[in-house]
Motif scaffolding. Structure first.
Motif, PDB file in Angstrom:
ATOM      1  N   TRP A  99       0.785  -1.238   0.000  1.00 42.63           N
ATOM      2  CA  TRP A  99       0.000   0.000   0.000  1.00 42.63           C
ATOM      3  C   TRP A  99       0.817   1.290   0.000  1.00 42.63           C
ATOM      4  O   TRP A  99       0.591   2.178  -0.827  1.00 42.63           O
ATOM      5  CB  TRP A  99      -0.981   0.004   1.176  1.00 42.63           C
ATOM      6  CG  TRP A  99      -1.848   1.227   1.135  1.00 42.63           C
ATOM      7  CD1 TRP A  99      -1.749   2.339   1.919  1.00 42.63           C
ATOM      8  CD2 TRP A  99      -2.912   1.495   0.209  1.00 42.63           C
ATOM      9  NE1 TRP A  99      -2.690   3.267   1.565  1.00 42.63           N
ATOM     10  CE2 TRP A  99      -3.413   2.783   0.510  1.00 42.63           C
ATOM     11  CE3 TRP A  99      -3.491   0.769  -0.844  1.00 42.63           C
ATOM     12  CZ2 TRP A  99      -4.469   3.355  -0.206  1.00 42.63           C
ATOM     13  CZ3 TRP A  99      -4.542   1.341  -1.551  1.00 42.63           C
ATOM     14  CH2 TRP A  99      -5.013   2.613  -1.237  1.00 42.63           C
TER      15      TRP A  99
ATOM     16  N   ASP B 247      -2.216  -5.554  -0.368  1.00 45.14           N
ATOM     17  CA  ASP B 247      -3.214  -4.675   0.252  1.00 45.14           C
ATOM     18  C   ASP B 247      -4.395  -4.471  -0.698  1.00 45.14           C
ATOM     19  O   ASP B 247      -4.663  -5.308  -1.568  1.00 45.14           O
ATOM     20  CB  ASP B 247      -2.541  -3.357   0.676  1.00 45.14           C
ATOM     21  CG  ASP B 247      -3.220  -2.676   1.843  1.00 45.14           C
ATOM     22  OD1 ASP B 247      -4.259  -2.023   1.637  1.00 45.14           O
ATOM     23  OD2 ASP B 247      -2.711  -2.786   2.985  1.00 45.14           O
ATOM     24  N   ASP B 248      -5.071  -3.360  -0.565  1.00 48.95           N
ATOM     25  CA  ASP B 248      -6.329  -3.105  -1.274  1.00 48.95           C
ATOM     26  C   ASP B 248      -6.134  -3.106  -2.803  1.00 48.95           C
ATOM     27  O   ASP B 248      -5.027  -2.903  -3.304  1.00 48.95           O
ATOM     28  CB  ASP B 248      -6.869  -1.739  -0.827  1.00 48.95           C
ATOM     29  CG  ASP B 248      -8.373  -1.624  -1.000  1.00 48.95           C
ATOM     30  OD1 ASP B 248      -8.988  -2.550  -1.554  1.00 48.95           O
ATOM     31  OD2 ASP B 248      -8.928  -0.601  -0.567  1.00 48.95           O
TER      32      ASP B 248
ATOM     33  N   TYR C  71      -5.813  -8.637   1.970  1.00 49.84           N
ATOM     34  CA  TYR C  71      -6.482  -7.504   2.618  1.00 49.84           C
ATOM     35  C   TYR C  71      -7.971  -7.556   2.336  1.00 49.84           C
ATOM     36  O   TYR C  71      -8.392  -7.905   1.225  1.00 49.84           O
ATOM     37  CB  TYR C  71      -5.890  -6.211   2.046  1.00 49.84           C
ATOM     38  CG  TYR C  71      -6.743  -4.967   2.230  1.00 49.84           C
ATOM     39  CD1 TYR C  71      -6.464  -4.059   3.244  1.00 49.84           C
ATOM     40  CD2 TYR C  71      -7.822  -4.701   1.384  1.00 49.84           C
ATOM     41  CE1 TYR C  71      -7.254  -2.917   3.413  1.00 49.84           C
ATOM     42  CE2 TYR C  71      -8.615  -3.566   1.548  1.00 49.84           C
ATOM     43  CZ  TYR C  71      -8.320  -2.677   2.558  1.00 49.84           C
ATOM     44  OH  TYR C  71      -9.090  -1.551   2.734  1.00 49.84           O
TER      45      TYR C  71
ATOM     46  N   CYS D 277     -11.631   0.399   1.520  1.00 48.85           N
ATOM     47  CA  CYS D 277     -11.394   1.842   1.429  1.00 48.85           C
ATOM     48  C   CYS D 277     -11.144   2.257  -0.018  1.00 48.85           C
ATOM     49  O   CYS D 277     -11.386   3.398  -0.402  1.00 48.85           O
ATOM     50  CB  CYS D 277     -10.231   2.229   2.329  1.00 48.85           C
ATOM     51  SG  CYS D 277     -10.561   1.786   4.041  1.00 48.85           S
ATOM     52  N   GLY D 278     -10.688   1.332  -0.844  1.00 45.78           N
ATOM     53  CA  GLY D 278     -10.475   1.620  -2.259  1.00 45.78           C
ATOM     54  C   GLY D 278     -11.735   1.373  -3.083  1.00 45.78           C
ATOM     55  O   GLY D 278     -11.690   1.407  -4.314  1.00 45.78           O
TER      56      GLY D 278
ATOM     57  N   LYS E 231      -5.074  -8.659   6.655  1.00 47.98           N
ATOM     58  CA  LYS E 231      -5.224  -7.290   7.176  1.00 47.98           C
ATOM     59  C   LYS E 231      -6.674  -6.913   6.946  1.00 47.98           C
ATOM     60  O   LYS E 231      -7.172  -6.987   5.819  1.00 47.98           O
ATOM     61  CB  LYS E 231      -4.279  -6.342   6.439  1.00 47.98           C
ATOM     62  CG  LYS E 231      -4.524  -4.875   6.761  1.00 47.98           C
ATOM     63  CD  LYS E 231      -3.514  -3.983   6.067  1.00 47.98           C
ATOM     64  CE  LYS E 231      -3.891  -2.518   6.199  1.00 47.98           C
ATOM     65  NZ  LYS E 231      -2.938  -1.648   5.468  1.00 47.98           N
TER      66      LYS E 231
ATOM     67  N   ASP F 210      -9.650  -4.178   7.347  1.00 50.32           N
ATOM     68  CA  ASP F 210      -9.842  -2.729   7.439  1.00 50.32           C
ATOM     69  C   ASP F 210     -11.237  -2.371   7.963  1.00 50.32           C
ATOM     70  O   ASP F 210     -12.024  -3.233   8.347  1.00 50.32           O
ATOM     71  CB  ASP F 210      -9.575  -2.140   6.038  1.00 50.32           C
ATOM     72  CG  ASP F 210      -8.953  -0.765   6.088  1.00 50.32           C
ATOM     73  OD1 ASP F 210      -9.109  -0.062   7.090  1.00 50.32           O
ATOM     74  OD2 ASP F 210      -8.313  -0.377   5.080  1.00 50.32           O
TER      75      ASP F 210
ATOM     76  N   CYS G  20      -7.368  -3.626  11.385  1.00 48.80           N
ATOM     77  CA  CYS G  20      -7.005  -2.270  10.955  1.00 48.80           C
ATOM     78  C   CYS G  20      -8.227  -1.384  11.132  1.00 48.80           C
ATOM     79  O   CYS G  20      -8.824  -0.946  10.160  1.00 48.80           O
ATOM     80  CB  CYS G  20      -6.526  -2.327   9.503  1.00 48.80           C
ATOM     81  SG  CYS G  20      -6.162  -0.725   8.770  1.00 48.80           S
TER      82      CYS G  20
ATOM     83  N   TRP H  25      -8.078   1.379  12.941  1.00 47.51           N
ATOM     84  CA  TRP H  25      -7.521   2.715  13.203  1.00 47.51           C
ATOM     85  C   TRP H  25      -7.679   3.161  14.666  1.00 47.51           C
ATOM     86  O   TRP H  25      -7.786   4.358  14.956  1.00 47.51           O
ATOM     87  CB  TRP H  25      -8.159   3.765  12.287  1.00 47.51           C
ATOM     88  CG  TRP H  25      -8.447   3.320  10.896  1.00 47.51           C
ATOM     89  CD1 TRP H  25      -7.589   2.694  10.041  1.00 47.51           C
ATOM     90  CD2 TRP H  25      -9.681   3.469  10.177  1.00 47.51           C
ATOM     91  NE1 TRP H  25      -8.207   2.450   8.842  1.00 47.51           N
ATOM     92  CE2 TRP H  25      -9.490   2.918   8.907  1.00 47.51           C
ATOM     93  CE3 TRP H  25     -10.923   4.022  10.495  1.00 47.51           C
ATOM     94  CZ2 TRP H  25     -10.492   2.882   7.930  1.00 47.51           C
ATOM     95  CZ3 TRP H  25     -11.930   3.998   9.531  1.00 47.51           C
ATOM     96  CH2 TRP H  25     -11.704   3.432   8.275  1.00 47.51           C
TER      97      TRP H  25
ATOM     98  N   ARG I 269      -4.261  -1.918  14.405  1.00 50.29           N
ATOM     99  CA  ARG I 269      -3.789  -0.549  14.152  1.00 50.29           C
ATOM    100  C   ARG I 269      -4.297   0.354  15.258  1.00 50.29           C
ATOM    101  O   ARG I 269      -5.400   0.178  15.766  1.00 50.29           O
ATOM    102  CB  ARG I 269      -4.295  -0.076  12.790  1.00 50.29           C
ATOM    103  CG  ARG I 269      -3.432  -0.561  11.622  1.00 50.29           C
ATOM    104  CD  ARG I 269      -2.320   0.437  11.311  1.00 50.29           C
ATOM    105  NE  ARG I 269      -2.918   1.698  10.970  1.00 50.29           N
ATOM    106  CZ  ARG I 269      -3.420   1.989   9.757  1.00 50.29           C
ATOM    107  NH1 ARG I 269      -3.343   1.104   8.784  1.00 50.29           N
ATOM    108  NH2 ARG I 269      -3.974   3.157   9.523  1.00 50.29           N
TER     109      ARG I 269
ATOM    110  N   ASP J 102      -4.039   6.617   9.092  1.00 47.92           N
ATOM    111  CA  ASP J 102      -2.914   6.203   8.251  1.00 47.92           C
ATOM    112  C   ASP J 102      -1.695   7.101   8.399  1.00 47.92           C
ATOM    113  O   ASP J 102      -1.793   8.329   8.445  1.00 47.92           O
ATOM    114  CB  ASP J 102      -3.312   6.252   6.773  1.00 47.92           C
ATOM    115  CG  ASP J 102      -4.314   5.179   6.424  1.00 47.92           C
ATOM    116  OD1 ASP J 102      -4.873   4.546   7.339  1.00 47.92           O
ATOM    117  OD2 ASP J 102      -4.545   4.978   5.220  1.00 47.92           O
TER     118      ASP J 102
ATOM    119  N   ASP K 185       1.279   1.232  12.153  1.00 49.47           N
ATOM    120  CA  ASP K 185       1.088   1.342  10.698  1.00 49.47           C
ATOM    121  C   ASP K 185       2.402   0.983   9.989  1.00 49.47           C
ATOM    122  O   ASP K 185       3.467   0.893  10.590  1.00 49.47           O
ATOM    123  CB  ASP K 185       0.594   2.726  10.257  1.00 49.47           C
ATOM    124  CG  ASP K 185      -0.136   2.677   8.907  1.00 49.47           C
ATOM    125  OD1 ASP K 185      -0.157   1.607   8.280  1.00 49.47           O
ATOM    126  OD2 ASP K 185      -0.687   3.710   8.493  1.00 49.47           O
ATOM    127  N   MET K 186       2.272   0.826   8.695  1.00 53.26           N
ATOM    128  CA  MET K 186       3.404   0.308   7.920  1.00 53.26           C
ATOM    129  C   MET K 186       4.498   1.355   7.796  1.00 53.26           C
ATOM    130  O   MET K 186       4.248   2.558   7.864  1.00 53.26           O
ATOM    131  CB  MET K 186       2.896  -0.122   6.552  1.00 53.26           C
ATOM    132  CG  MET K 186       1.857  -1.229   6.718  1.00 53.26           C
ATOM    133  SD  MET K 186       0.804  -1.535   5.309  1.00 53.26           S
ATOM    134  CE  MET K 186       0.101  -0.003   4.895  1.00 53.26           C
TER     135      MET K 186
END
Ligand code: GAL
Length: 450
Positions: free
Chosen positions: A41, A76-77, A119, A127-128, A153, A155, A192, A194, A211, A215, A267-268
């Protein structure tokens, strides 16, 4: 007291019914030390394909990154097709980006001696804007297991308002946790959400990590309205564009319930993505390590400078992260510096206990000018009792190499204090402290205290 609760007490932290537990360390045995790997990501966003992922895995092999502990390759996404399979409802990968499918990709990653992660989101969409897994937990978890997935992962976008109290969030995330565990395949469960609703309180029995914030953004410091909370303890809008040092501030009070198999995820990593200087990335890597965050690289590992490679392969710093005691460092103090002119900042002192009665001591300078400070063992070892405070300690500077080229230069044996430390703007110093004399101190709270 019911029979069940008595049994539960007798079993300590173990859940009562083995078949009814979710995917967390108690059932999957994973992330006993923080997980390490790479994720698409931060560098590639939605612009991913089979080639992006296989090339990263190949770079892991070329640079021998597994030797340092990095093992997961995480997609990821934006891997998803526009829609699920019409007939079965199962998830489907984008055929243009992944012409050979996800199973083939995971086979390739496994053949390279690595593990593979995917993900999704505990929402109707990711989220995407791809399809999410909310209310599709079982078919998705089973499909991931069939694809040979080792890591999820998970989200929090488009969650249909199923958040707002710890219990509502817990239930939504627990559905996937149970579904993952029911597959029988050990799949590391990386939440994740947040920091919403305080996962450090409710997720320890359902996930391997969570998380803690919005981000990360590849910038050293500063406030941004898109990351509006000043603390994560009661944050209602975690957001994104969180600067690296703000995430360190967020993490500072959250270490209490983290430990082996249950980690705060800061976070990454952004190391190597270009938005920070060498010293700033050293701070980033050091603090993520001592706060026991998962270390998930987020740069293009196929194209790294020597500086980037040097930072991410500092095995003395990684050893702090992977230390078996699993104890996140604590911030002892944070003091504003007296800067004139070019902005302000803080000095902060951090201490963490390691296995074998060793300690990590870190000094972080977020100010734009260099500082000089002496650190007394009284303040460093305030929690460890007087024998630690009066002992002699040998300090190894973990960002300097010794004459053999190994990280960790012996900077001498000291008693009373670490005198006159000079620390440059935006630098972090990290020492390992090994007791040189006196009785072996034990941490307060252990059975014997000498
Ligand atoms: C965010 C998440 C990021 C990334 C992104 C993908 O919510 O925090 O790490 O996964 O979604 O759309």
């Amino acid at each position: 007291m019911t029979r069940n609760s008595m049994l539960r007490l007798a079993l300590g932290a173990l859940p009562l019914l083995a078949g009814m537990e979710g995917a967390y360390a108690g059932s999957n045995g994973l992330a006993i030390t923080p997980q390490m790997g790479w994720n698409t990501w931060n560098h590639f966003g939605c612009d991913i394909s089979e080639d992006t992922i296989v090339s990263a895995a190949q770079a892991f092999v070329n640079y021998n990154l597994t030797q340092y502990g990095y093992e997961y390759i995480l997609m990821d996404d934006c891997w998803q097709a526009p829609a699920r399979d019409n007939a079965t409802g199962a998830p489907v990968a984008d055929p243009d980006k992944f012409p050979n499918g996800v199973k083939d990709l995971s086979d390739k990653i496994h053949a390279m001696g690595l593990k593979f992660g995917i993900y999704s989101s505990a929402g109707t969409y990711t989220c995407g804007g791809k399809f999410g897994s909310l209310d599709y937990e079982e078919i998705d978890a089973q499909t991931y297991a069939d694809w040979g997935v080792d890591y999820l992962k998970y989200d929090n976008c488009y969650n249909q308002g199923r958040a707002g109290t710890p219990l509502i969030s817990y239930e939504r995330y627990n559905n996937m946790s149970m579904a993952l565990n029911a597959t029988g395949r050990p799949i590391l469960y990386s939440m994740c959400n947040w920091g919403e609703d305080g996962p450090w309180n409710f997720a320890v029995t359902i996930a391997n990590s969570w998380r803690i914030s919005g981000d990360i953004f590849d910038v050293y410091d500063g406030y941004d309205d898109r990351c509006p909370c000043t603390s994560m303890l009661d944050c209602k809008l975690a957001g994104f564009h969180c600067s690296m040092t703000r995430i360190i501030d967020f993490a500072a009070p959250l270490g209490q319930k983290a430990g082996p198999g249950k980690w705060n995820d800061l976070d990454m990593l952004e190391v190597g993505n270009g938005g920070m200087s060498y010293d700033e990335y050293v701070t980033h890597f050091s603090m993520w390590s001592i706060l026991k965050s998962p270390l998930i690289l987020g740069n293009d590992v196929t194209d790294m400078t020597n500086d980037t490679l040097e930072i991410i392969t500092n095995d003395a710093i990684i050893a702090l992260n992977q230390d078996s005691s699993g104890s996140p460092a604590v911030r002892i103090w944070k003091k504003a510096t007296n800067d004139t002119g070019s902005g302000t900042g803080d000095l902060s002192l951090w201490v963490g206990s390691l296995a074998n009665s060793e300690y990590v001591i870190a000094l972080m300078n977020t100010s734009p000018s260099s500082q000089e400070v002496s650190l007394s063992f009284k303040e460093i070892f305030g929690d460890q009792g007087s024998s630690a405070q009066t002992a002699s300690w040998t300090l190894y500077d973990l960002w300097q190499k010794d004459s053999t080229g190994a990280w960790g230069l012996n900077t001498g044996t000291m008693q009373g204090s670490i005198p006159n430390v000079n620390i440059g703007a935006h630098q972090t110093k990290v020492w390992k402290a090994v007791q040189a004399s006196g009785s072996t101190t034990k941490r307060r709270g252990s059975v014997v205290e000498l």
